[in-house]
Structure formats: C-alpha cells, structure tokens
Design an enzyme around this catalytic site. Structure first.
Site, PDB file in Angstrom:
ATOM      1  N   ASP A   1       0.735  -1.037  -0.060  1.00  0.00           N
ATOM      2  CA  ASP A   1       0.118   0.032   0.187  1.00  0.00           C
ATOM      3  C   ASP A   1       0.723   1.289   0.022  1.00  0.00           C
ATOM      4  O   ASP A   1       1.806   1.532   0.847  1.00  0.00           O
ATOM      5  CB  ASP A   1      -0.713   0.150   1.135  1.00  0.00           C
ATOM      6  CG  ASP A   1      -2.048   1.038   1.304  1.00  0.00           C
ATOM      7  OD1 ASP A   1      -2.270   1.299   0.131  1.00  0.00           O
ATOM      8  OD2 ASP A   1      -2.578   1.428   2.341  1.00  0.00           O
TER       9      ASP A   1
ATOM     10  N   ASP B   1       3.154   4.551  -5.392  1.00  0.00           N
ATOM     11  CA  ASP B   1       2.384   5.863  -5.222  1.00  0.00           C
ATOM     12  C   ASP B   1       3.469   6.868  -5.743  1.00  0.00           C
ATOM     13  O   ASP B   1       4.446   7.280  -5.114  1.00  0.00           O
ATOM     14  CB  ASP B   1       2.181   6.165  -3.864  1.00  0.00           C
ATOM     15  CG  ASP B   1       1.461   7.553  -3.475  1.00  0.00           C
ATOM     16  OD1 ASP B   1       1.545   8.253  -4.421  1.00  0.00           O
ATOM     17  OD2 ASP B   1       0.999   7.434  -2.201  1.00  0.00           O
TER      18      ASP B   1
ATOM     19  N   HIS C   1      -9.325   5.177  -1.821  1.00  0.00           N
ATOM     20  CA  HIS C   1      -8.687   5.001  -0.380  1.00  0.00           C
ATOM     21  C   HIS C   1      -9.481   5.770   0.639  1.00  0.00           C
ATOM     22  O   HIS C   1     -10.280   6.585   0.228  1.00  0.00           O
ATOM     23  CB  HIS C   1      -6.975   5.409  -0.718  1.00  0.00           C
ATOM     24  CG  HIS C   1      -6.281   4.875  -1.683  1.00  0.00           C
ATOM     25  ND1 HIS C   1      -5.129   4.257  -0.766  1.00  0.00           N
ATOM     26  CD2 HIS C   1      -6.338   4.329  -2.734  1.00  0.00           C
ATOM     27  CE1 HIS C   1      -4.405   3.812  -1.792  1.00  0.00           C
ATOM     28  NE2 HIS C   1      -5.256   3.595  -2.960  1.00  0.00           N
TER      29      HIS C   1
ATOM     30  N   GLY D   1     -11.333   4.774   3.031  1.00  0.00           N
ATOM     31  CA  GLY D   1     -12.563   4.055   3.131  1.00  0.00           C
ATOM     32  C   GLY D   1     -13.041   4.147   4.447  1.00  0.00           C
ATOM     33  O   GLY D   1     -14.599   4.034   4.578  1.00  0.00           O
TER      34      GLY D   1
END
Length: 288
Positions: A84, A105, A207, A209
């Site tokens: 992540d 990212d 993203h 949540g």
C-alpha cells in the site's frame, strides 16, 4: 492460495461490487481478516504499508506469515498480498519478497517522472505475474495536526497513467486517510464520473474508506470503484474492544493477561468490522 489482484478486480468491476483491501498490522489482524473472508466466501486484499512492513521486521516476514497462514487455515477464497502506497524502492522489495500485488504511489512526482517509473514497474510486475496499482491526485489526511481535504485528480492524467498498463487506478476524489473532519465536503462524484469516462474498464480504487457514508460508498461502486481500502476503522474497533476488556478488569482475572486472551476481543472486533464492510461492498459470496 495467494493470487494477483487483477482478475478479482476485473470481476468486481463487471459485477458492480468492490473488493475490500484491509491493511494488516500483525498476526491477529491477518488471521481475523482471512477467517472472515473465508466465512463470507469473499475475495480479499491484504494491504501492507511500508510502515507496517517495517514494524513486522520486513516484507519477507510478512509474505512468509501470510502464505503460511493462508495454507494452515485452509483458505480457499482469492487472497492478494498488496503493498500500500509503495515507494519506488519499496515496490522492488515487495517484488523480491513474493507479494502478489504492489501499489506505486508516484503521485508526488511530476507527471513525466511518475509515468517513467510507473512504466518500468508495470513491466517488472507483469513479468512476475503481479498486479500493480498507480495513483493520481493525492489522498488527503492528517499530518502534524494539519488536515488536508484531498485534491481531485485530473481525468486526463488518470487516462495517461491508466494507458501505461496498470491494473487499477487510485484517483483522488476528495477522499482522505484517517478520520474525516466535521467540515469534510464529501466525495466528488463529478470527478469520479469524469475519470471513469476516460479510463473505461480500468478498476478504480477508493482510498480512505473509513468514515465515508454508506450511500457515498454505493454510489462510488456504481461509478466504477472496484477496490476500497479500509485501515483506520479496524484499528479503532480493535482499540475500543481492547480498552473495554482492560477497563472491565478482565486482564486481572485468572490468566486474563495472557496475550492470546488480552488480544482476543480486539481480534473479534476486527472480524465484525471486516464483515460489515464486505457486506456493504457487495463482495460476500463472490468467491463461490
């Protein structure tokens, strides 16, 4: 068996439901999420941040634990092990460790550098049978007491990144990590719809949540979101259950201090939170 996230997300997008990515922090987290996914016959993605990977002594430790646990528990539903918000260097560490999915990212790079690095990682990940997620538009959140609202992605930039061959795309639509502030204006469905129009069949990722109202979650899924990340909510559930156990003096009764007993209420709370989210996302029964 651990699998790439690509196929499960294609099915989710076509079936108008979302697969939950639940971040893991230790053995209890991993066990609770896997058992709940198996019970509900739901595909699941186990997310690992670089911080959590470091806490668990390294990505190799994480991958070994998840693979062994998946086998020992007899898990039959599709499970992806996913990095992540990975850095460029972190992505290569997870490729080496045996993860089945990575997120690069590159949202803080200039678009040209983001494109170059993403292109390279797409080739490497796909050669290894792994799926890869990219991000456009930063996800807001709290850092040093300052809460960012989360910027909205440029749909044209989203198309440029999607066209590089990534398997899923996280587009900023006003969502943030952590708890949402009282003055949060909500998700920008106009942005999400525009991104969906530009990226077509590409599964989109939401993203942050935790704390997004259920009606917004369902609308986001209807507009192409096929993966929703949850982390803070499980942490809050775990902390609340653990606090109640200690405040009730349970740790002072018999061998209530045994970590297996001490952490059990929190582990059950994680299961309840994951179940609630899987039902909301519509993924229950989709692994049958």
């Amino acid at each position: 068996m651990l699998v790439s996230a690509a196929e499960m997300l294609k099915k989710a997008k076509a079936g108008h439901y979302a697969v939950g990515q639940f971040n893991i922090n230790n053995l209890e987290w991993t066990k609770s999420i896997l058992l709940t996914a198996q019970e509900l016959k739901s595909p699941v993605i186990l997310g690992v941040s670089e911080g959590a990977g470091k806490y668990m002594t390294g990505f190799g430790t994480v991958a070994a634990m998840v693979k062994a646990m998946d086998e020992e528990l007899g898990i039959t539903v599709p499970v992806a092990l996913h990095l992540d918000h990975g850095t460029y260097e972190g992505c290569y560490k997870c490729i080496k460790a045996g993860f089945t999915s990575i997120m690069f990212d590159g949202s803080h790079y200039a678009i040209d550098e983001n494109v170059a690095k993403t292109t390279e990682l797409v080739k490497v990940a796909h050669a290894m049978g792994m799926s890869i997620e990219a991000e456009v538009g930063s996800i807001g959140g709290e850092e040093d007491g300052v809460v960012g609202m989360g910027e909205c992605a440029d749909p044209n930039e989203c198309k440029a990144i999607a066209d590089l061959g990534v398997d899923m795309l996280a587009a900023g639509i006003g969502n943030i990590h952590g708890k949402y502030p009282a003055n949060w204006p909500g998700l920008s469905f106009e942005t999400l719809d525009a991104v969906q129009q530009k990226t077509g069949l590409m599964p989109l990722v939401l993203h942050g949540g935790t704390g997004i109202p259920e009606d917004m979650i369902k609308k986001a899924i209807s507009l192409g979101v096929a993966k929703i990340n949850v982390n803070t909510e499980c942490q809050l559930s775990f902390a609340d259950a653990t606090r109640k156990y200690i405040e009730a003096g349970k740790d002072l009764e018999g061998k209530g201090f045994d970590p297996r007993k001490l952490l059990a209420p929190g582990a059950e709370a994680i299961k309840a939170t994951v179940k609630e989210k899987m039902e909301l996302f519509g993924s229950v029964g989709k692994a049958e």
